[in-house]
Motif scaffolding. Structure first.
Motif, PDB file in Angstrom:
ATOM      1  N   THR A  36      40.741 -20.603  63.815  1.00 31.46           N
ATOM      2  CA  THR A  36      40.732 -20.365  65.260  1.00 31.46           C
ATOM      3  C   THR A  36      41.106 -18.923  65.555  1.00 31.46           C
ATOM      4  N   SER A  37      40.358 -18.311  66.387  1.00 36.68           N
ATOM      5  CA  SER A  37      40.616 -16.909  66.695  1.00 36.68           C
ATOM      6  C   SER A  37      41.858 -16.774  67.563  1.00 36.68           C
ATOM      7  N   ALA A  38      42.738 -15.863  67.138  1.00 42.03           N
ATOM      8  CA  ALA A  38      43.900 -15.525  67.961  1.00 42.03           C
ATOM      9  C   ALA A  38      43.814 -14.076  68.398  1.00 42.03           C
ATOM     10  N   SER A  39      42.634 -13.474  68.213  1.00 37.80           N
ATOM     11  CA  SER A  39      42.457 -12.080  68.599  1.00 37.80           C
ATOM     12  C   SER A  39      41.164 -11.979  69.391  1.00 37.80           C
ATOM     13  N   ALA A  40      40.688 -10.773  69.592  1.00 36.69           N
ATOM     14  CA  ALA A  40      39.546 -10.571  70.470  1.00 36.69           C
ATOM     15  C   ALA A  40      38.274 -11.189  69.909  1.00 36.69           C
ATOM     16  N   GLY A  41      38.135 -11.311  68.622  1.00 35.74           N
ATOM     17  CA  GLY A  41      36.921 -11.862  68.040  1.00 35.74           C
ATOM     18  C   GLY A  41      37.003 -11.878  66.535  1.00 35.74           C
ATOM     19  N   PRO A  42      36.000 -12.470  65.887  1.00 30.95           N
ATOM     20  CA  PRO A  42      36.020 -12.559  64.429  1.00 30.95           C
ATOM     21  C   PRO A  42      36.032 -11.182  63.782  1.00 30.95           C
ATOM     22  N   GLN A  43      36.719 -11.107  62.679  1.00 32.77           N
ATOM     23  CA  GLN A  43      36.799  -9.889  61.894  1.00 32.77           C
ATOM     24  C   GLN A  43      36.368 -10.224  60.469  1.00 32.77           C
ATOM     25  N   GLN A  44      35.814  -9.257  59.732  1.00 32.00           N
ATOM     26  CA  GLN A  44      35.269  -9.556  58.412  1.00 32.00           C
ATOM     27  C   GLN A  44      35.829  -8.618  57.359  1.00 32.00           C
ATOM     28  N   PRO A  45      36.430  -9.170  56.303  1.00 33.53           N
ATOM     29  CA  PRO A  45      36.829  -8.320  55.174  1.00 33.53           C
ATOM     30  C   PRO A  45      35.595  -7.753  54.479  1.00 33.53           C
ATOM     31  N   VAL A  46      35.790  -6.660  53.795  1.00 38.75           N
ATOM     32  CA  VAL A  46      34.721  -6.049  53.001  1.00 38.75           C
ATOM     33  C   VAL A  46      35.160  -6.070  51.549  1.00 38.75           C
ATOM     34  N   LEU A  47      34.350  -6.721  50.726  1.00 35.25           N
ATOM     35  CA  LEU A  47      34.688  -6.823  49.307  1.00 35.25           C
ATOM     36  C   LEU A  47      34.232  -5.581  48.563  1.00 35.25           C
ATOM     37  N   ALA A  48      34.974  -5.264  47.522  1.00 35.59           N
ATOM     38  CA  ALA A  48      34.636  -4.118  46.689  1.00 35.59           C
ATOM     39  C   ALA A  48      33.581  -4.519  45.669  1.00 35.59           C
ATOM     40  N   ALA A  49      32.993  -3.555  45.033  1.00 32.78           N
ATOM     41  CA  ALA A  49      32.110  -3.782  43.888  1.00 32.78           C
ATOM     42  C   ALA A  49      32.907  -3.385  42.653  1.00 32.78           C
ATOM     43  N   PRO A  50      33.578  -4.331  42.014  1.00 29.46           N
ATOM     44  CA  PRO A  50      34.451  -3.962  40.888  1.00 29.46           C
ATOM     45  C   PRO A  50      33.661  -3.299  39.773  1.00 29.46           C
ATOM     46  N   GLN A  51      34.324  -2.417  39.055  1.00 32.43           N
ATOM     47  CA  GLN A  51      33.663  -1.742  37.957  1.00 32.43           C
ATOM     48  C   GLN A  51      33.271  -2.763  36.894  1.00 32.43           C
ATOM     49  N   ALA A  52      32.162  -2.486  36.233  1.00 33.47           N
ATOM     50  CA  ALA A  52      31.686  -3.392  35.193  1.00 33.47           C
ATOM     51  C   ALA A  52      32.608  -3.327  33.982  1.00 33.47           C
ATOM     52  N   GLY A  53      32.629  -4.421  33.247  1.00 40.97           N
ATOM     53  CA  GLY A  53      33.458  -4.481  32.053  1.00 40.97           C
ATOM     54  C   GLY A  53      34.760  -5.211  32.328  1.00 40.97           C
ATOM     55  N   VAL A  54      35.738  -4.972  31.475  1.00 40.01           N
ATOM     56  CA  VAL A  54      37.036  -5.620  31.599  1.00 40.01           C
ATOM     57  C   VAL A  54      37.973  -4.704  32.377  1.00 40.01           C
ATOM     58  N   VAL A  55      38.539  -5.233  33.464  1.00 44.08           N
ATOM     59  CA  VAL A  55      39.495  -4.504  34.292  1.00 44.08           C
ATOM     60  C   VAL A  55      40.868  -5.133  34.067  1.00 44.08           C
ATOM     61  N   LEU A  56      41.804  -4.345  33.587  1.00 45.48           N
ATOM     62  CA  LEU A  56      43.121  -4.855  33.247  1.00 45.48           C
ATOM     63  C   LEU A  56      44.067  -4.718  34.435  1.00 45.48           C
ATOM     64  N   VAL A  57      44.626  -5.854  34.861  1.00 51.11           N
ATOM     65  CA  VAL A  57      45.669  -5.869  35.893  1.00 51.11           C
ATOM     66  C   VAL A  57      46.925  -6.371  35.197  1.00 51.11           C
ATOM     67  N   ALA A  58      47.670  -5.443  34.618  1.00 48.79           N
ATOM     68  CA  ALA A  58      48.737  -5.813  33.690  1.00 48.79           C
ATOM     69  C   ALA A  58      50.128  -5.547  34.243  1.00 48.79           C
ATOM     70  N   ASP A  59      50.253  -5.464  35.579  1.00 46.66           N
ATOM     71  CA  ASP A  59      51.567  -5.226  36.171  1.00 46.66           C
ATOM     72  C   ASP A  59      52.506  -6.386  35.851  1.00 46.66           C
ATOM     73  N   ALA A  60      53.719  -6.046  35.425  1.00 47.07           N
ATOM     74  CA  ALA A  60      54.708  -7.085  35.151  1.00 47.07           C
ATOM     75  C   ALA A  60      55.356  -7.600  36.431  1.00 47.07           C
ATOM     76  N   ASP A  61      55.327  -6.793  37.484  1.00 41.98           N
ATOM     77  CA  ASP A  61      55.925  -7.181  38.761  1.00 41.98           C
ATOM     78  C   ASP A  61      54.889  -7.915  39.608  1.00 41.98           C
ATOM     79  N   PRO A  62      55.211  -9.107  40.129  1.00 40.75           N
ATOM     80  CA  PRO A  62      54.215  -9.873  40.902  1.00 40.75           C
ATOM     81  C   PRO A  62      53.674  -9.131  42.107  1.00 40.75           C
ATOM     82  N   ALA A  63      54.537  -8.391  42.831  1.00 43.57           N
ATOM     83  CA  ALA A  63      54.073  -7.673  44.013  1.00 43.57           C
ATOM     84  C   ALA A  63      53.108  -6.564  43.630  1.00 43.57           C
ATOM     85  N   ALA A  64      53.417  -5.854  42.531  1.00 45.34           N
ATOM     86  CA  ALA A  64      52.520  -4.792  42.077  1.00 45.34           C
ATOM     87  C   ALA A  64      51.191  -5.369  41.610  1.00 45.34           C
TER      88      ALA A  64
END
Length: 501
Positions: A36-64
């Motif tokens: 349900t909209s609680a603002s002026a109207g629908p808004q849309q996220p824009v997805l990235a085009a991740p780089q090809a291959g293996v992308v490592l997200v190795a942060d030990a901290d959950p927030a990072a």
């Protein structure tokens, strides 16, 4: 920060652990999400085009890690869900991020990093889960996570992206963000080799991704993620399932030649009867080893030591690989693993192995080297016990590992037969670095059980690592031959392969 209250929303879906999920633009009940909209109207996220291959997200901290996943998958998002860095994550926050298809970020850590990511995303509104501090949000409209969610138009889900989560708490929010973006997410339960995870194999094979996100500090330093994910993405499985041989599998083999009974039990009956007999040999071990997958196996002598030099002068008779193919393929179709055994005479193991490349390219076919039958330039069979230098063995290791990787094949077995230390000179330099292969030392002693046990113990001393082990039961020559129960009890440490000859 501007804050306002919104009425309480209905029930939310529980997060029951990170499992394989093919996300799409749908709500928790499987239908299209209709926030349900609680603002002026629908808004849309824009997805990235991740780089090809293996992308490592190795942060030990959950927030990072949550920020890293957001950066990898989203170019912008006018709405972001922010939750406390708790274990487990609040279920309503997980549900909201996935229904809105927006990033899930964590508060309570580095407030500057949170602010920077909200700025990068162009976030205008933050859906704030209960317990999340309001620091780091900047001058944004903060909507407490209650009932009515902001109006967001779901983006087209990402295609060709798989996220592998090591399953630790540091990966939880990052995995939610990946699902929100439409990626398939698989919990590898701590496995850093995707070939070892059924969930990873299923996700990769089902998606055939161009991008793989490896989520979790456990993946730091994990070698070969690129070719291992490519192998897992084939979906090709070994007999008994999976893409790694050990410790999941326990092989029980019949040894011999397809040409007749003189060289072992394998040739004492026709093909169909041999398959049935191999299954009979394996059956008792399934009850003795309930935590292993017991796989009946053929070990076929494909180059046979000869008493005469033969046309090529090498004292070895090479069977035609294409004549063997129907036999090998029938065994594979029946769920058997197949090992091709080389008795090379005066030629070298690599030269003979290459003759059988077309069969070794099958996913259920491995290789065995039998140094007893490796002759020097002036030697003949049965006058001495043969031997091989480690450099020749390592040349086969390199070639077979390269073949396995190039073909994106499941892990392949390489057996080294041995009943004397002198049969493989300088064995300590065996190249054990190529985990395309499972290297196994097969102890071939025959005779009295005390003598066999002495050979078993001696060959374990100073063995290279990691290697696996094979034990042979000689039906006519052992006195007495061990039963399956005795084999499991007395051959310790427990081998991974038991062969009958």
């Amino acid at each position: 920060m501007r804050s306002r209250r919104v009425p309480v929303r209905g029930a939310v879906a529980a997060l029951a652990g990170l499992v394989l999920v093919a996300s799409c633009s749908s709500g928790a009940d499987g239908g299209d999400a209709e926030p349900t909209s609680a603002s002026a109207g629908p808004q849309q996220p824009v997805l990235a085009a991740p780089q090809a291959g293996v992308v490592l997200v190795a942060d030990a901290d959950p927030a990072a890690a949550a920020v890293s996943a957001s950066r990898a998958l989203f170019t912008s998002s006018p709405v972001v869900v922010v939750a406390p860095a708790a274990d487990p994550l609040p279920e309503d926050a997980v549900d909201a991020a996935e229904q809105l298809h927006v990033p899930l970020l964590l508060a309570g850590g580095d407030a500057g990093a949170l602010t920077a990511e909200l700025d990068r995303l162009g976030a205008q509104q933050v859906v704030l889960a209960d317990g999340a501090p309001d620091t780091g949000l900047g001058d944004r409209d903060a909507v407490p996570l209650t009932d009515e969610l902001p109006g967001v138009t779901a983006p087209e889900p990402l295609e060709g992206v798989v996220a592998l989560s090591s399953g630790g708490p540091e990966t939880a929010a990052a995995a939610v963000t990946a699902r929100a973006a439409g990626a398939a997410v698989a919990d590898t339960a701590g496995q850093t080799d995707p070939r070892a995870s059924a969930a990873a194999v299923d996700a990769l094979a089902g998606t055939r991704p161009s991008t793989v996100l490896a989520l979790g500090a456990a993946f730091t330093g994990a070698a070969g993620l690129d070719w291992k994910t490519a192998t897992a993405a084939t979906g090709e499985q070994l007999p008994g399932g999976g893409q790694l041989l050990f410790p999941e599998h326990f092989l029980v083999a019949m040894y011999g030649s397809t040409e007749g009974p003189a060289l072992g039990v394998l040739g004492e009956q026709g093909l169909d009867a041999s398959i049935a007999r191999a299954q009979q040999f394996a059956a008792p071990y399934a009850g003795l080893l309930p935590d292993r997958t017991v796989v009946p196996t053929f070990e076929i002598i494909v180059t046979v030591a000869s008493g005469s030099a033969g046309p090529d002068g090498n004292y070895s008779t090479e069977l035609d690989p294409e004549a063997l193919r129907p036999y090998v393929e029938a065994a594979g179709a029946a769920g058997l693993y197949v090992i091709l055994d080389l008795q090379p005479g005066r030629t070298d193991f690599l030269t003979q192995a290459k003759l059988y490349q077309s069969l070794l390219e099958l996913p259920y076919v491995g290789l065995a080297l039998d140094p007893e039958w490796r002759l020097g330039p002036d030697q003949v069979h049965l006058r001495q016990i043969g031997s091989v230098g480690i450099d020749e063995v390592n040349a086969v290791v390199t070639w077979l590992a390269d073949l396995t990787r190039a073909g994106a094949l499941p892990q392949k077995l390489l057996v080294l037969h041995q009943f004397r230390l002198s049969m493989i000179t300088d064995r300590g330099r065996l190249d054990t670095s190529r985990d395309e292969l499972a290297l196994l030392v097969h102890v071939d002693g025959q005779g009295s059980q005390p003598d066999k046990q002495g050979t078993w113990d001696a060959l374990h001393q100073g063995a290279p690592s990691p290697v696996y082990w094979g034990w042979k039961n000689f039906i006519d020559e052992d006195s007495p031959m061990l039963t399956p129960e005795q084999t499991v009890q007395q051959a310790q440490p427990l081998p991974e392969l038991v062969t009958y000859q």
